[in-house]
Design a protein around this motif. Structure first.
Motif, short mmCIF file in Angstrom:
data_model
loop_
_atom_site.label_atom_id
_atom_site.label_comp_id
_atom_site.label_asym_id
_atom_site.label_seq_id
_atom_site.Cartn_x
_atom_site.Cartn_y
_atom_site.Cartn_z
N ALA A 287 0.84 -1.20 0.00
CA ALA A 287 0.00 0.00 0.00
C ALA A 287 0.87 1.25 0.00
O ALA A 287 1.90 1.30 0.68
N GLY A 288 0.46 2.28 -0.74
CA GLY A 288 1.26 3.51 -0.81
C GLY A 288 1.35 4.22 0.52
O GLY A 288 2.42 4.65 0.95
N LEU A 289 0.21 4.37 1.20
CA LEU A 289 0.13 4.98 2.52
C LEU A 289 -0.79 4.14 3.39
O LEU A 289 -1.81 3.64 2.91
N VAL A 290 -0.44 4.00 4.65
CA VAL A 290 -1.27 3.26 5.59
C VAL A 290 -1.48 4.12 6.84
O VAL A 290 -0.53 4.59 7.45
N THR A 291 -2.76 4.33 7.18
CA THR A 291 -3.13 5.04 8.40
C THR A 291 -3.90 4.08 9.30
O THR A 291 -4.76 3.33 8.82
N LEU A 292 -3.59 4.10 10.59
CA LEU A 292 -4.29 3.29 11.57
C LEU A 292 -5.06 4.20 12.51
O LEU A 292 -4.47 5.08 13.16
N ALA A 293 -6.38 4.03 12.56
CA ALA A 293 -7.22 4.75 13.52
C ALA A 293 -7.57 3.77 14.64
O ALA A 293 -8.20 2.74 14.40
N THR A 294 -7.17 4.11 15.86
CA THR A 294 -7.32 3.18 16.97
C THR A 294 -7.55 3.95 18.27
O THR A 294 -7.62 5.19 18.27
N ARG A 295 -7.67 3.27 19.35
CA ARG A 295 -7.80 3.92 20.65
C ARG A 295 -6.54 4.73 20.95
O ARG A 295 -5.43 4.31 20.63
N PRO A 296 -6.68 5.89 21.58
CA PRO A 296 -5.51 6.74 21.83
C PRO A 296 -4.38 6.05 22.58
O PRO A 296 -3.20 6.30 22.31
N GLU A 297 -4.71 5.14 23.49
CA GLU A 297 -3.64 4.49 24.27
C GLU A 297 -2.79 3.54 23.44
O GLU A 297 -1.73 3.10 23.90
N HIS A 298 -3.22 3.22 22.21
CA HIS A 298 -2.44 2.33 21.36
C HIS A 298 -1.51 3.08 20.42
O HIS A 298 -0.72 2.44 19.71
N VAL A 299 -1.58 4.40 20.41
CA VAL A 299 -0.81 5.18 19.43
C VAL A 299 0.69 5.01 19.64
O VAL A 299 1.43 4.67 18.70
#
Length: 519
Positions: A287-299
């Motif tokens: 994939a060219g770009l990958v964004t992960l949206a998750t719980r803040p504590e997992h950042v």
């Protein structure tokens, strides 16, 4: 000509009734007499027998009452003529055999094959006969057998499975449904299966891979002899060696914007690893770009583990909107949970117009909603999730995996990936079965890796069915390559991710050579 191995097997897969109709078409149309067809099947089986076991010792051929038993008697006759030690075990009185099967039995008698009748043997004699065998040929039940085998057949199947000798199955392992891959009672666990005329669906999905062992194929006739036959295949057989040719070659001036921006929505509290596995797999799958949206504590942990992924902490569904606007493709579900947080995330994902992959808890939440068909989503359920989506039991799903995948496609649209041994892909182009199974993949996180791979390929290609077949075959091939290094019991999702680049590199080399005409 016998064809063996995934690279040389035909693509088309048929249910048993269609293959039997092919058989009748050849015989009734005068193409090949029935007994000659049986002789060809026996010759094909015997050739594979001596190829796989050049010095087999005593060969015990267990023969049933129909044409499958007839094949077995002719295999035994061929073995006798070639000087092998061989005997037959007749499951039913052989003099009652009719037609071609009766002629086959008489041929075995004429060639001097010793034939033991099951009902005439004591328990001790039967045990001794099976224990002396160094190879067992299963010719008990053919493609017409369905349901639980009768008592004497079930007992013999169990005896063969517990024997020290390997089993070579003729056409289909006894007890396996040739059309569905289901086992109603007990089925032969063969080391190899030699099958004829057309490949049977049941050899490649459900319990089929475990029962059939290595699948070897002989068409018995030239393709032209079936030119007028109108029966349609039920599915296509796919694997990485054939699917990889759909990968696009990258130009020297390529940039990340050409290969999509994948947003992965995943990871409620306690499940942060699921989203990270999907994200890592997506990066490794191109994939060219990958964004992960998750719980803040997992950042912070996610950034430390995979700095090439852009990680955003989100606490409410409204925070997802700008991330969705920037994405070309989405994956939703790994570790999502079914709390209010997961429900909000899924609601935003379902409302957007981009193509998406829905997995895990996204599917469990979807099962609780009024079904809405969509053309731009890919659903990747395991049998338990499929059962919830269809309001069935797992047993009902596994009883006919092709029917279950088709029902999911009819109900929800898009592309369906029914995971398991012989993964089934259902879409507008029909059904495909991913050939192969890997027991090491029976561990948490493997589905998250698959979602990331499919999402990455969808971001690059845009074509859902193409991306799905590529992703499912790549996932299995990577697991197989990893298993060669670490075995099955210790196989982890990370091992599968680590093997992705080498498989893709090999495919890129092969594609480049093909384009340049290099041999």
């Amino acid at each position: 000509m016998i064809m063996s191995g995934a690279n040389s097997l035909p693509e088309s897969l048929y249910v048993a009734d269609v293959v039997r109709t092919m058989d009748r078409y050849l015989i009734d149309g005068g193409q090949v007499p029935g007994f000659e067809l049986m002789q060809r099947a026996a010759s094909a089986t015997f050739r594979q027998l001596v190829r796989l076991w050049p010095q087999p010792g005593l060969v015990l051929v267990v023969c049933g009452a129909g044409n499958n038993g007839g094949d077995g008697y002719l295999v035994a006759a061929a073995a006798k003529r070639h000087g092998l030690e061989v005997c037959c075990l007749a499951m039913t009185a052989p003099e009652r055999l009719q037609g071609d099967a009766g002629q086959a039995w008489q041929a075995a008698v004429n060639d001097g094959v010793a034939i033991h009748r099951l009902e005439a043997l004591t328990e001790a004699e039967l045990t001794g006969l099976v224990s002396r065998a160094e190879l067992i040929v299963d010719a008990m039940l053919g493609t017409g057998a369905r349901g639980v085998p009768r008592e004497q057949f079930a007992a013999m199947i169990a005896r063969c499975n517990s024997a020290a000798a390997p089993v070579l199955a003729v056409d289909v392992p006894s007890g396996l449904d040739a059309s569905t891959g289901a086992v109603a009672g007990v089925a032969i666990q063969a080391a190899a299966t030699v099958t004829f005329i057309g490949l049977k669906v049941g050899l490649f999905t459900g319990q089929g891979p475990a029962c059939a062992g290595s699948v070897l194929f002989d068409a018995l006739v030239d393709a032209a002899q079936l030119d007028g036959f109108s029966g349609e295949p039920a599915a296509r057989r796919v694997d990485w060696s054939s699917a990889q040719w759909q990968l696009p070659l990258r130009s020297a001036c390529a940039h990340k914007g050409r290969f999509g921006h994948l947003l992965i929505v995943a990871g409620d509290r306690g499940f942060g690893g699921a989203g990270l596995l999907a994200a890592e797999a997506a990066v490794r799958a191109g994939a060219g770009l990958v964004t992960l949206a998750t719980r803040p504590e997992h950042v912070a942990p996610a950034l430390a583990r995979c700095p090439s992924v852009m990680v955003h902490g989100v606490t409410h569904g409204s925070e997802l909107a700008p991330l969705i606007r920037n994405a070309t493709t989405l994956v939703c579900g790994p570790g999502l949970g079914q709390s209010a947080w997961g429900q909000q995330m899924l609601q935003q994902v379902l409302a957007c117009g981009q193509p998406k992959v829905l997995d895990a808890d996204a599917l469990n939440l979807l099962a609780q909603r009024v079904p809405v068909r969509a053309d731009n989503h890919i659903l990747t359920p395991h049998p338990g999730e499929a059962a919830r989506l269809l309001d069935l039991t797992v047993a009902e799903v596994e009883a006919d995996r092709l029917a279950a995948a088709s029902a999911l496609h009819n109900k929800y649209g898009g592309v369906i990936v029914l995971k398991g041994a012989g993964t089934v892909v259902a879409g507008s182009a029909g059904l495909a079965i991913v050939q192969g199974a890997n027991p090491g993949m029976a561990t948490g996180g493997m589905g998250d890796v698959l979602s990331g791979i499919i999402g990455a390929l969808l971001a690059q290609l845009g074509a859902a069915e193409q991306a799905t077949e590529l992703g499912a075959t790549l996932h299995l091939a990577s697991a197989n390559r990893a298993s060669d290094l670490v075995g099955y019991m210790g196989l982890s999702p990370g091992d599968v991710i680590d093997r992705l680049p080498s498989l893709l590199r090999d495919a890129e080399v092969a594609l480049g050579q093909a384009v340049r005409g290099v041999k």
